[in-house]
Design an enzyme around this catalytic site. Structure first.
Site, PDB file in Angstrom:
ATOM      1  N   GLU A  98       0.503  -0.368   8.886  1.00  0.00           N
ATOM      2  CA  GLU A  98       0.620   0.610   9.964  1.00  0.00           C
ATOM      3  C   GLU A  98       0.113   1.980   9.489  1.00  0.00           C
ATOM      4  O   GLU A  98      -0.661   2.647  10.162  1.00  0.00           O
ATOM      5  CB  GLU A  98       2.087   0.689  10.386  1.00  0.00           C
ATOM      6  CG  GLU A  98       2.286   1.252  11.763  1.00  0.00           C
ATOM      7  CD  GLU A  98       3.755   1.235  12.143  1.00  0.00           C
ATOM      8  OE1 GLU A  98       4.564   0.597  11.438  1.00  0.00           O
ATOM      9  OE2 GLU A  98       4.087   1.885  13.153  1.00  0.00           O
TER      10      GLU A  98
ATOM     11  N   ARG B  60       8.634 -14.345  -0.851  1.00  0.00           N
ATOM     12  CA  ARG B  60       9.355 -15.461  -0.233  1.00  0.00           C
ATOM     13  C   ARG B  60       8.483 -16.695  -0.071  1.00  0.00           C
ATOM     14  O   ARG B  60       8.985 -17.827  -0.021  1.00  0.00           O
ATOM     15  CB  ARG B  60       9.988 -15.012   1.091  1.00  0.00           C
ATOM     16  CG  ARG B  60      11.144 -14.043   0.862  1.00  0.00           C
ATOM     17  CD  ARG B  60      11.698 -13.531   2.166  1.00  0.00           C
ATOM     18  NE  ARG B  60      10.791 -12.653   2.870  1.00  0.00           N
ATOM     19  CZ  ARG B  60      10.791 -11.333   2.804  1.00  0.00           C
ATOM     20  NH1 ARG B  60      11.673 -10.731   2.059  1.00  0.00           N
ATOM     21  NH2 ARG B  60       9.925 -10.613   3.478  1.00  0.00           N
TER      22      ARG B  60
HETATM   23  P1  AMP Z   1       2.235  -9.201   8.192  1.00  0.00           P
HETATM   24  O1  AMP Z   1       1.213  -8.905   7.118  1.00  0.00           O
HETATM   25  O2  AMP Z   1       2.388  -8.076   9.169  1.00  0.00           O
HETATM   26  O3  AMP Z   1       1.968 -10.530   8.868  1.00  0.00           O
HETATM   27  O4  AMP Z   1       3.645  -9.295   7.472  1.00  0.00           O
HETATM   28  C1  AMP Z   1       4.027 -10.469   6.831  1.00  0.00           C
HETATM   29  C2  AMP Z   1       4.827 -10.207   5.576  1.00  0.00           C
HETATM   30  O5  AMP Z   1       5.827  -9.226   5.782  1.00  0.00           O
HETATM   31  C3  AMP Z   1       5.517 -11.477   5.137  1.00  0.00           C
HETATM   32  O6  AMP Z   1       5.412 -11.604   3.716  1.00  0.00           O
HETATM   33  C4  AMP Z   1       6.956 -11.319   5.591  1.00  0.00           C
HETATM   34  O7  AMP Z   1       7.849 -11.805   4.627  1.00  0.00           O
HETATM   35  C5  AMP Z   1       7.134  -9.811   5.809  1.00  0.00           C
HETATM   36  N1  AMP Z   1       7.729  -9.486   7.123  1.00  0.00           N
HETATM   37  C6  AMP Z   1       7.114  -8.852   8.150  1.00  0.00           C
HETATM   38  N2  AMP Z   1       7.931  -8.687   9.198  1.00  0.00           N
HETATM   39  C7  AMP Z   1       9.118  -9.228   8.837  1.00  0.00           C
HETATM   40  C8  AMP Z   1      10.391  -9.405   9.490  1.00  0.00           C
HETATM   41  N3  AMP Z   1      10.612  -8.973  10.744  1.00  0.00           N
HETATM   42  N4  AMP Z   1      11.368 -10.036   8.823  1.00  0.00           N
HETATM   43  C9  AMP Z   1      11.163 -10.495   7.553  1.00  0.00           C
HETATM   44  N5  AMP Z   1      10.004 -10.360   6.878  1.00  0.00           N
HETATM   45  C10 AMP Z   1       8.991  -9.737   7.505  1.00  0.00           C
END
Ligand code: AMP
Length: 180
Positions: free
Chosen positions: A103, A66
């Site tokens: 996780e 995205r």
């Molecule tokens: P993180 O590495 O935990 O910061 O996760 C970020 C990535 O996961 C991004 O590319 C987001 O598009 C996706 N992501 C994580 N949580 C969500 C959520 N609640 N809704 C949509 N996309 C998410």
């Protein structure tokens, strides 16, 4: 420069919440409804264009998948190049990789070794739709540095503040919408 409350509401209300996707307990933020809403998308992209037009950027780097959409639109508006940071195994040329923890287990992102050309120190904005734990974006920022460029800022449409993903980030973090 900053968004009015009305403009924030236009963007926020265009994003759809999907409970329990892709697994129970996750409230997925669906930006497909933002992309299909021209007024909301233009409000967002005009805000980002105004924010970053004076940053002297050379590139916008977007995170798979995205981040590609928002990052490409922004790069085009700013008249700079776009660089994809992809999940492992998708880029065809020589890559540099960075692992990050999930996780359970780990994941990996990659960038082309010559993504920012020969000159060192290119000024790069990192872009994704959402920062949760920050693992993906921190790995992407590390990759930008590894190939000799400089991550000037990391920009997100949404930030899940309660997950504290911005803590320990090597670059400044900007998010359009903070979500609690
Ligand atoms: P993180 O590495 O935990 O910061 O996760 C970020 C990535 O996961 C991004 O590319 C987001 O598009 C996706 N992501 C994580 N949580 C969500 C959520 N609640 N809704 C949509 N996309 C998410």
């Amino acid at each position: 420069m900053s968004l009015t409350l009305g403009e924030k509401e236009i963007i926020l209300s265009s994003i759809r919440n999907i409970p329990d996707f892709p697994k129970p307990g996750i409230l997925f933020k669906d930006i497909s409804t933002l992309l299909s809403n021209p007024k909301a998308l233009d409000t967002l992209m005009t805000h980002l264009e105004n924010r970053y037009k004076s940053y002297g950027l050379d590139y916008v780097a977007g995170i798979d998948a995205r981040g590609f959409i928002f990052g490409s639109i922004l790069a085009d508006r700013l008249g700079v190049g776009f660089v994809p940071v992809r999940k492992k195994g998708k880029l065809p040329y020589t890559t540099v990789a960075e692992k990050y923890s999930l996780e359970y287990g780990f994941d990996e992102v990659e960038i082309h070794i010559d993504a920012f050309g020969e000159q060192k120190g290119a000024r790069v904005l990192l872009m994704d739709d959402l920062i949760a734990t920050g693992g993906t974006a921190k790995a992407a920022a590390t990759l930008i540095d590894k190939v000799g460029a400089h991550c000037v800022e990391a920009c997100f449409v949404m930030e899940l503040g309660f997950l504290r993903g911005r803590e320990g980030f090597s670059a400044p973090v900007y998010s359009v919408l903070e979500i609690d």
